[in-house]
Design an enzyme around this catalytic site. Structure first.
Site, PDB file in Angstrom:
ATOM      1  N   LYS A  44     -18.737   3.203  39.080  1.00  0.00           N
ATOM      2  CA  LYS A  44     -17.895   4.403  39.183  1.00  0.00           C
ATOM      3  C   LYS A  44     -18.483   5.549  38.346  1.00  0.00           C
ATOM      4  O   LYS A  44     -19.356   5.330  37.509  1.00  0.00           O
ATOM      5  CB  LYS A  44     -16.468   4.085  38.726  1.00  0.00           C
ATOM      6  N   ARG A  46     -18.521   8.520  35.541  1.00  0.00           N
ATOM      7  CA  ARG A  46     -17.946   8.768  34.226  1.00  0.00           C
ATOM      8  C   ARG A  46     -17.292  10.148  34.263  1.00  0.00           C
ATOM      9  O   ARG A  46     -17.546  10.939  35.167  1.00  0.00           O
ATOM     10  CB  ARG A  46     -19.049   8.729  33.178  1.00  0.00           C
ATOM     11  N   GLN A  49     -18.705  13.673  35.825  1.00  0.00           N
ATOM     12  CA  GLN A  49     -19.878  13.523  36.687  1.00  0.00           C
ATOM     13  C   GLN A  49     -19.585  13.940  38.129  1.00  0.00           C
ATOM     14  O   GLN A  49     -20.342  14.727  38.710  1.00  0.00           O
ATOM     15  CB  GLN A  49     -20.396  12.075  36.663  1.00  0.00           C
ATOM     16  N   GLY A  69     -26.260  10.632  26.119  1.00  0.00           N
ATOM     17  CA  GLY A  69     -25.967   9.251  26.477  1.00  0.00           C
ATOM     18  C   GLY A  69     -24.796   9.069  27.425  1.00  0.00           C
ATOM     19  O   GLY A  69     -24.478   7.957  27.817  1.00  0.00           O
ATOM     20  N   LYS A  72     -25.841  12.657  31.891  1.00  0.00           N
ATOM     21  CA  LYS A  72     -26.088  13.952  32.536  1.00  0.00           C
ATOM     22  C   LYS A  72     -27.084  13.824  33.681  1.00  0.00           C
ATOM     23  O   LYS A  72     -26.942  14.481  34.713  1.00  0.00           O
ATOM     24  CB  LYS A  72     -26.635  14.970  31.503  1.00  0.00           C
ATOM     25  N   SER A  73     -28.092  12.968  33.495  1.00  0.00           N
ATOM     26  CA  SER A  73     -29.162  12.903  34.497  1.00  0.00           C
ATOM     27  C   SER A  73     -28.639  12.572  35.893  1.00  0.00           C
ATOM     28  O   SER A  73     -29.121  13.101  36.888  1.00  0.00           O
ATOM     29  CB  SER A  73     -30.207  11.861  34.111  1.00  0.00           C
ATOM     30  N   CYS A 406     -10.583  16.605   8.318  1.00  0.00           N
ATOM     31  CA  CYS A 406     -11.078  15.474   9.097  1.00  0.00           C
ATOM     32  C   CYS A 406     -12.515  15.778   9.541  1.00  0.00           C
ATOM     33  O   CYS A 406     -12.812  16.870  10.003  1.00  0.00           O
ATOM     34  CB  CYS A 406     -10.173  15.296  10.317  1.00  0.00           C
ATOM     35  N   CYS A 424      -8.411  11.681  15.712  1.00  0.00           N
ATOM     36  CA  CYS A 424      -9.313  10.903  14.861  1.00  0.00           C
ATOM     37  C   CYS A 424      -8.848   9.459  14.718  1.00  0.00           C
ATOM     38  O   CYS A 424      -9.650   8.543  14.719  1.00  0.00           O
ATOM     39  CB  CYS A 424      -9.440  11.545  13.485  1.00  0.00           C
ATOM     40  N   CYS A 428     -12.348   8.413  10.173  1.00  0.00           N
ATOM     41  CA  CYS A 428     -13.310   9.080   9.294  1.00  0.00           C
ATOM     42  C   CYS A 428     -12.835   8.868   7.863  1.00  0.00           C
ATOM     43  O   CYS A 428     -11.666   8.535   7.635  1.00  0.00           O
ATOM     44  CB  CYS A 428     -13.470  10.556   9.637  1.00  0.00           C
TER      45      CYS A 428
HETATM   46  P1  ADP Z   1     -27.832  11.993  28.902  1.00  0.00           P
HETATM   47  O1  ADP Z   1     -28.907  12.695  29.666  1.00  0.00           O
HETATM   48  O2  ADP Z   1     -26.495  12.651  29.073  1.00  0.00           O
HETATM   49  O3  ADP Z   1     -28.164  11.796  27.458  1.00  0.00           O
HETATM   50  P2  ADP Z   1     -28.487   9.795  30.584  1.00  0.00           P
HETATM   51  O4  ADP Z   1     -28.410  10.535  31.852  1.00  0.00           O
HETATM   52  O5  ADP Z   1     -29.846   9.518  30.047  1.00  0.00           O
HETATM   53  O6  ADP Z   1     -27.645  10.550  29.482  1.00  0.00           O
HETATM   54  O7  ADP Z   1     -27.649   8.449  30.737  1.00  0.00           O
HETATM   55  C1  ADP Z   1     -27.439   7.567  29.688  1.00  0.00           C
HETATM   56  C2  ADP Z   1     -27.128   6.185  30.177  1.00  0.00           C
HETATM   57  O8  ADP Z   1     -25.863   6.174  30.833  1.00  0.00           O
HETATM   58  C3  ADP Z   1     -28.129   5.687  31.207  1.00  0.00           C
HETATM   59  O9  ADP Z   1     -28.474   4.368  30.860  1.00  0.00           O
HETATM   60  C4  ADP Z   1     -27.372   5.718  32.518  1.00  0.00           C
HETATM   61  O10 ADP Z   1     -27.827   4.747  33.414  1.00  0.00           O
HETATM   62  C5  ADP Z   1     -25.955   5.471  32.068  1.00  0.00           C
HETATM   63  N1  ADP Z   1     -24.964   5.989  33.026  1.00  0.00           N
HETATM   64  C6  ADP Z   1     -24.947   7.196  33.592  1.00  0.00           C
HETATM   65  N2  ADP Z   1     -23.891   7.364  34.418  1.00  0.00           N
HETATM   66  C7  ADP Z   1     -23.211   6.192  34.388  1.00  0.00           C
HETATM   67  C8  ADP Z   1     -22.018   5.692  35.033  1.00  0.00           C
HETATM   68  N3  ADP Z   1     -21.333   6.460  35.876  1.00  0.00           N
HETATM   69  N4  ADP Z   1     -21.643   4.436  34.753  1.00  0.00           N
HETATM   70  C9  ADP Z   1     -22.347   3.653  33.900  1.00  0.00           C
HETATM   71  N5  ADP Z   1     -23.478   4.056  33.265  1.00  0.00           N
HETATM   72  C10 ADP Z   1     -23.915   5.303  33.494  1.00  0.00           C
HETATM   73 ZN    ZN Z   2     -10.635  12.129  10.627  1.00  0.00          ZN
HETATM   74 MG    MG Z   3     -30.713  13.572  29.128  1.00  0.00          MG
END
Ligand code: ADP
Ligand code: ZN
Ligand code: MG
Length: 590
Positions: A44, A46, A49, A69, A72-73, A406, A424, A428
């Site tokens: 699914k 996130r 997206q 993380g 975005k890609s 905070c 929070c 923290c």
């Molecule tokens: P960013 O560019 O935002 O730092 P990335 O695009 O490199 O992040 O993605 C980070 C990790 O999240 C990758 O391992 C990717 O496969 C995972 N990811 C991206 N979208 C999803 C999703 N919808 N569900 C599960 N994992 C995802």
């Molecule tokens: Zn806090």
């Molecule tokens: Mg990136």
């Protein structure tokens, strides 16, 4: 590009209209869902997206601000797979490009790249393929330098554009366009050419950290008239934020870190960030002496060693990497349980990004930073040439020195995100142990310190922070001791007050450059003249723990009043927190 165009007004799209883009009744929706599962093997989307992808598929220009993380890609990779032609992706680092190509290859998505390390034959082949009527790849990764410098690439892209085969442009790390961002890259500034040459191609700018003023600047630089901006929340609810003080007299941060790693983080994966390559070597050696399995990592190691350390850490053969910020790009380990900063970062953005490598699996993880007075000036000298380097560094210092807000709220305010106190959940140190501080009047202290700096100025001398500290503590040259008011406050308190005066603008920074080193001195800050006004007073907040009773008296000595804001006992940690980190007693907290 019409530079007179008003910028920052944003598109006229209401919240209501934006909601539409979270739906899945678009002509491309079925294919998106299918490819998400079959190609990307994800179940699914996130948060944000789908909205970002639908907007981009609808041909809108878009800025997507989402913490590192979070994925975005996918927001350009999935549209690329589901569109005719190909997507041009501008990425700053060859290593990032290589990571992406490797990943895309593993899921059978055709992607190619052009960068400084491409061979001539490879470049020739890619350039030819761009104008193929049936382009054999879905994504073309390039460095900004290629766009700016390669006329041949531009002319090929123009051909593809006229033939309608350039479907989308993604600019990764888009904040690099702006000098106000934390990572300005000159080539990015020239990317205006993209919208000028390919006005009809939707552009997607991606970044983990950009304030709205930085985004406005990027928008102007890239000549994107009316981008829609989507911003994901910065609140990483599973991360516990904590600041610990490093004592300049007896730096026991190493034994402290060793103990943490061996006890609290036993068998758990983590990163210790350090200031320099040299620190990476020494801190790593020191930790090893204490029986911790670690390896250093920094930019000056040879590539094989670097990837070996990375691989061993990724497969849990090494528990901890002691690294400079060179360890970061492309690191995607989900179960990092702690990120410890042996030295503060150079800005809150950097700290957020570095510490944010903890807990990608959404399970609890800790982000601890050791805050030392001398480190402020080591970093200050390093960022002396950056346009807003000092200002950014002070945001980090403020984060650390802060005792009453905070930590999350400080981060949220910094990223201009509306903050809700419930956000929070005692994750923290301030929220967990808070309300344990006193507000003290430091007006007289400020006058004493300013007098020392003034006196030095009148003697045509420059004082380093260390010299100011020592002079105030009565350790300076005897002739000067007669002329100044010295203090009996402890070293740590003296440092805290000087830091506060720097943060509040009563002291400022002054640099002198030699070919080898940058020297840092304290000078009078813009607000110093205010101290001449009898009625002017300054306060600061100090944590009560660690101040001995004596100190409180001394802080109060000769001042009008000491306001004790709160004496309530520290709140008890909520039951659901698995291991409430004990209040740290060894290092004095303020
Ligand atoms: P960013 O560019 O935002 O730092 P990335 O695009 O490199 O992040 O993605 C980070 C990790 O999240 C990758 O391992 C990717 O496969 C995972 N990811 C991206 N979208 C999803 C999703 N919808 N569900 C599960 N994992 C995802
Ligand atoms: Zn806090
Ligand atoms: Mg990136």
């Amino acid at each position: 590009c019409d530079s007179t165009q008003p910028s920052g007004s944003g598109p006229a799209m209401t919240k209501q209209e934006l909601l539409r883009y979270e739906k899945d009744d678009f002509p491309w929706s079925t294919e998106l869902k299918q490819s998400l599962k079959d190609v990307f093997q994800l179940s699914k989307f996130r948060p944000l997206q789908l909205k970002a992808i639908n907007l981009s598929m609808s041909g809108k220009d878009l800025f997507l601000v989402m913490p590192t993380g979070r994925g975005k890609s996918l927001c350009y990779q999935l549209p690329a797979v589901c569109s005719e032609g190909f997507t041009l992706v501008v990425t700053p680092l060859v290593s990032l490009i290589e990571d992406q190509l490797m990943y895309l290859k593993s899921i059978d998505v055709e992607a190619v790249s052009l960068n400084a390390s491409s061979s001539k034959e490879h470049a020739k082949m890619v350039l030819a393929e761009i104008t193929d009527t049936k382009v054999p790849f879905k994504l073309l990764y390039v460095t900004p330098e290629k766009i700016v410098k390669s006329k041949l690439l531009m002319s090929r892209l123009e051909k593809a554009y006229s033939a309608g085969r350039l479907s989308r442009i993604a600019v990764d790390e888009v904040h690099c366009c702006s000098q106000w961002g934390h990572d300005f890259k000159p080539d990015y500034k020239l990317l205006e050419i993209l919208k000028r040459q390919f006005p009809k191609v939707p552009l997607l700018g991606l970044t983990a950290t950009a304030t709205s003023s930085v985004l406005k600047d990027c928008q102007k630089i890239l000549c994107v008239p009316e981008p829609i901006t989507l911003t994901a929340s910065f609140n990483r609810t599973n991360l516990y934020y904590e600041v610990r003080f490093k004592d300049s007299n007896s730096d026991d941060s190493i034994s402290d870190i060793s103990a943490l790693i061996k006890e609290r983080y036993k068998d758990q994966s983590g990163i210790v960030y350090v200031f320099s390559q040299k620190d990476a070597e020494t801190v790593s050696a020191d930790l090893q002496k204490n029986g911790v399995k670690v390896s250093p990592y920094h930019a000056n190691m040879n590539p094989e060693d670097k990837s070996q350390v990375h691989r061993k850490w990724a497969t849990n053969k090494i528990q901890v990497v002691v690294a400079t910020v060179a360890f970061g790009m492309g690191i995607d380990k989900a179960d990092v349980r702690f990120v410890i900063h042996h030295t503060i970062s150079k800005s809150i953005e950097n700290y957020y990004q570095e510490s944010g490598r903890a807990g990608r699996d959404d399970k609890p993880a800790d982000c601890i930073v050791y805050f030392g007075f001398n480190d402020i000036f080591r970093i200050s000298a390093m960022v002396a040439m950056e346009k807003v380097g000092q200002q950014k560094l002070l945001t980090m210092v403020d984060y650390c020195q802060n005792v009453d807000r905070c930590r999350r709220s400080v981060i949220a305010v910094h990223f201009e995100e509306a903050w809700d106190d419930g956000g929070c959940n005692k994750m923290c140190d301030v929220c967990r142990h808070g309300n344990d501080y006193i507000t003290v009047d430091i007006t007289q202290h400020a006058k004493d310190v300013v007098q020392i700096v003034e006196l030095a100025g009148s003697l045509d001398e420059k004082l380093t922070p260390l010299k100011v500290t020592e002079a105030w503590m009565g350790k300076g040259p005897a002739k000067r001791r007669k002329m100044i008011q010295t203090t009996t406050l402890s070293r740590l308190e003296v440092e805290a007050i000087i830091t506060s005066l720097l943060l509040q603008g009563y002291l400022g920074e002054d640099f002198s450059f030699t070919p080898y080193t940058t020297y840092f001195y304290l000078k009078l800050g813009g607000k110093a003249p205010l101290l001449k006004n009898q009625a002017h007073s300054i306060t600061m907040k100090m944590r009560r723990t660690g101040l001995d009773a004596n100190t409180e008296d001394q802080l109060a000595a000769g001042v009008k009043e000491v306001v004790v804001t709160s004496q309530s006992p520290p709140p008890v940690a909520p039951d659901n927190s698995s291991t409430p980190p004990p209040r740290h007693n060894k290092l004095i907290k303020m």
